[in-house]
Design a protein around this motif. Structure first.
Motif, PDB file in Angstrom:
ATOM      1  N   ALA A 171       0.916  -1.278  -0.073  1.00 38.25           N
ATOM      2  CA  ALA A 171      -0.048   0.127  -0.050  1.00 38.25           C
ATOM      3  C   ALA A 171       0.963   1.194   0.070  1.00 38.25           C
ATOM      4  N   ASP A 172       1.887   1.456   0.731  1.00 43.92           N
ATOM      5  CA  ASP A 172       2.765   2.550   0.813  1.00 43.92           C
ATOM      6  C   ASP A 172       3.457   2.621  -0.442  1.00 43.92           C
ATOM      7  N   GLN A 173       3.951   1.751  -1.159  1.00 45.98           N
ATOM      8  CA  GLN A 173       4.520   1.724  -2.641  1.00 45.98           C
ATOM      9  C   GLN A 173       3.385   2.339  -3.474  1.00 45.98           C
ATOM     10  N   GLN A 174       2.146   1.694  -3.556  1.00 43.74           N
ATOM     11  CA  GLN A 174       1.045   2.401  -4.296  1.00 43.74           C
ATOM     12  C   GLN A 174       0.899   3.956  -4.192  1.00 43.74           C
ATOM     13  N   ARG A 175       0.966   4.365  -2.799  1.00 47.22           N
ATOM     14  CA  ARG A 175       0.673   5.806  -2.295  1.00 47.22           C
ATOM     15  C   ARG A 175       1.896   6.534  -2.985  1.00 47.22           C
ATOM     16  N   HIS A 176       3.134   6.020  -2.723  1.00 47.85           N
ATOM     17  CA  HIS A 176       4.327   6.922  -3.231  1.00 47.85           C
ATOM     18  C   HIS A 176       4.244   6.948  -4.843  1.00 47.85           C
ATOM     19  N   ARG A 177       3.853   5.886  -5.585  1.00 51.24           N
ATOM     20  CA  ARG A 177       3.662   6.112  -7.017  1.00 51.24           C
ATOM     21  C   ARG A 177       2.753   6.924  -7.338  1.00 51.24           C
ATOM     22  N   HIS A 178       1.328   6.826  -6.732  1.00 47.42           N
ATOM     23  CA  HIS A 178       0.414   7.760  -6.901  1.00 47.42           C
ATOM     24  C   HIS A 178       0.703   9.275  -6.772  1.00 47.42           C
ATOM     25  N   ASN A 179       1.574   9.395  -5.553  1.00 44.60           N
ATOM     26  CA  ASN A 179       1.937  10.872  -5.074  1.00 44.60           C
ATOM     27  C   ASN A 179       2.981  11.478  -6.499  1.00 44.60           C
ATOM     28  N   ARG A 180       3.507  10.423  -7.133  1.00 39.33           N
ATOM     29  CA  ARG A 180       4.764  11.099  -7.914  1.00 39.33           C
ATOM     30  C   ARG A 180       3.853  11.590  -9.304  1.00 39.33           C
ATOM     31  N   GLY A 181       2.641  11.080  -9.370  1.00 39.47           N
ATOM     32  CA  GLY A 181       1.796  11.603 -10.405  1.00 39.47           C
ATOM     33  C   GLY A 181       2.402  10.583 -11.727  1.00 39.47           C
ATOM     34  N   ARG A 182       2.360  11.273 -13.081  1.00 38.68           N
ATOM     35  CA  ARG A 182       2.887  10.808 -14.210  1.00 38.68           C
ATOM     36  C   ARG A 182       4.171  10.204 -14.106  1.00 38.68           C
ATOM     37  N   ARG A 183       5.131  10.932 -13.192  1.00 38.97           N
ATOM     38  CA  ARG A 183       6.272  10.196 -12.965  1.00 38.97           C
ATOM     39  C   ARG A 183       6.468   9.041 -12.212  1.00 38.97           C
ATOM     40  N   GLY A 184       5.449   8.683 -11.699  1.00 37.89           N
ATOM     41  CA  GLY A 184       5.421   7.293 -10.650  1.00 37.89           C
ATOM     42  C   GLY A 184       5.226   6.102 -11.663  1.00 37.89           C
ATOM     43  N   GLY A 185       5.122   6.021 -12.774  1.00 43.20           N
ATOM     44  CA  GLY A 185       4.985   5.192 -13.483  1.00 43.20           C
ATOM     45  C   GLY A 185       3.761   4.087 -13.574  1.00 43.20           C
ATOM     46  N   ARG A 186       3.609   2.986 -14.271  1.00 41.80           N
ATOM     47  CA  ARG A 186       2.557   2.325 -14.273  1.00 41.80           C
ATOM     48  C   ARG A 186       2.595   1.317 -13.330  1.00 41.80           C
ATOM     49  N   PRO A 187       1.621   0.622 -12.775  1.00 39.02           N
ATOM     50  CA  PRO A 187       1.670  -0.347 -11.550  1.00 39.02           C
ATOM     51  C   PRO A 187       2.043  -1.538 -12.421  1.00 39.02           C
ATOM     52  N   PRO A 188       2.896  -2.473 -11.446  1.00 45.02           N
ATOM     53  CA  PRO A 188       3.455  -3.729 -11.824  1.00 45.02           C
ATOM     54  C   PRO A 188       2.070  -4.602 -12.248  1.00 45.02           C
ATOM     55  N   ALA A 189       2.397  -5.492 -13.244  1.00 43.57           N
ATOM     56  CA  ALA A 189       1.329  -6.613 -13.607  1.00 43.57           C
ATOM     57  C   ALA A 189       1.177  -7.424 -12.220  1.00 43.57           C
ATOM     58  N   PHE A 190      -0.139  -7.551 -12.227  1.00 44.96           N
ATOM     59  CA  PHE A 190      -0.697  -8.702 -11.182  1.00 44.96           C
ATOM     60  C   PHE A 190      -1.802  -9.283 -11.400  1.00 44.96           C
ATOM     61  N   ASP A 191      -1.635 -10.653 -11.468  1.00 46.62           N
ATOM     62  CA  ASP A 191      -2.965 -11.575 -11.749  1.00 46.62           C
ATOM     63  C   ASP A 191      -3.544 -12.052 -10.567  1.00 46.62           C
ATOM     64  N   ARG A 192      -4.760 -11.707 -10.312  1.00 47.57           N
ATOM     65  CA  ARG A 192      -5.509 -12.155  -8.735  1.00 47.57           C
ATOM     66  C   ARG A 192      -5.600 -13.657  -9.108  1.00 47.57           C
ATOM     67  N   HIS A 193      -6.036 -14.193 -10.168  1.00 46.08           N
ATOM     68  CA  HIS A 193      -6.215 -15.699 -10.313  1.00 46.08           C
ATOM     69  C   HIS A 193      -4.964 -16.382 -10.021  1.00 46.08           C
TER      70      HIS A 193
END
Length: 119
Positions: free
Chosen positions: A49-71
């Protein structure tokens, strides 16, 4: 890892790297993901969660989220439950055996007993 051997159908030496790694949040660091990416190994690791928050706070420079397959990640609990059942055998949980070979035999025997109980 040295003992993993996946035989080839044709010529060539056997493969020793896995196709995919499924891990929990403890292994979600950029360094670990970069190491797997460098070796050509796909990974399914949820983002903290803290990595997601940090990425979102960086805006466009935060990059895209890593691929994740729930199944795929959902199937991980089968392996976790198997390890927990194996830990029910005291000798395996505390690793009384001196050599790796005898420990491997104990794990094989415990696995067989667990399988026999389920049948």
């Amino acid at each position: 890892m040295e003992r993993i051997r996946v035989p080839r159908t044709g010529r060539g030496r056997p493969r020793s790297t896995p196709d995919q790694v499924i891990a929990d949040r403890a292994y979600s660091s950029r360094g670990f993901r970069a190491y797997l990416r460098k070796r050509g190994i796909a990974c399914t690791i949820p983002e903290k969660a803290d990595q997601q928050r940090h990425r979102h706070n960086r805006g466009r420079r935060g990059g895209r989220p890593p691929a994740f397959d729930r199944h795929i990640y959902g199937r991980r609990n089968v392996v976790e439950r198997c390890f927990n059942r194996l830990k029910g055998f005291r000798g395996i949980a505390t690793r009384y055996d001196k050599t790796a070979t005898s420990y491997e035999v104990a794990v094989s025997l415990a696995s067989f007993l667990l399988w026999a109980r389920s049948v």
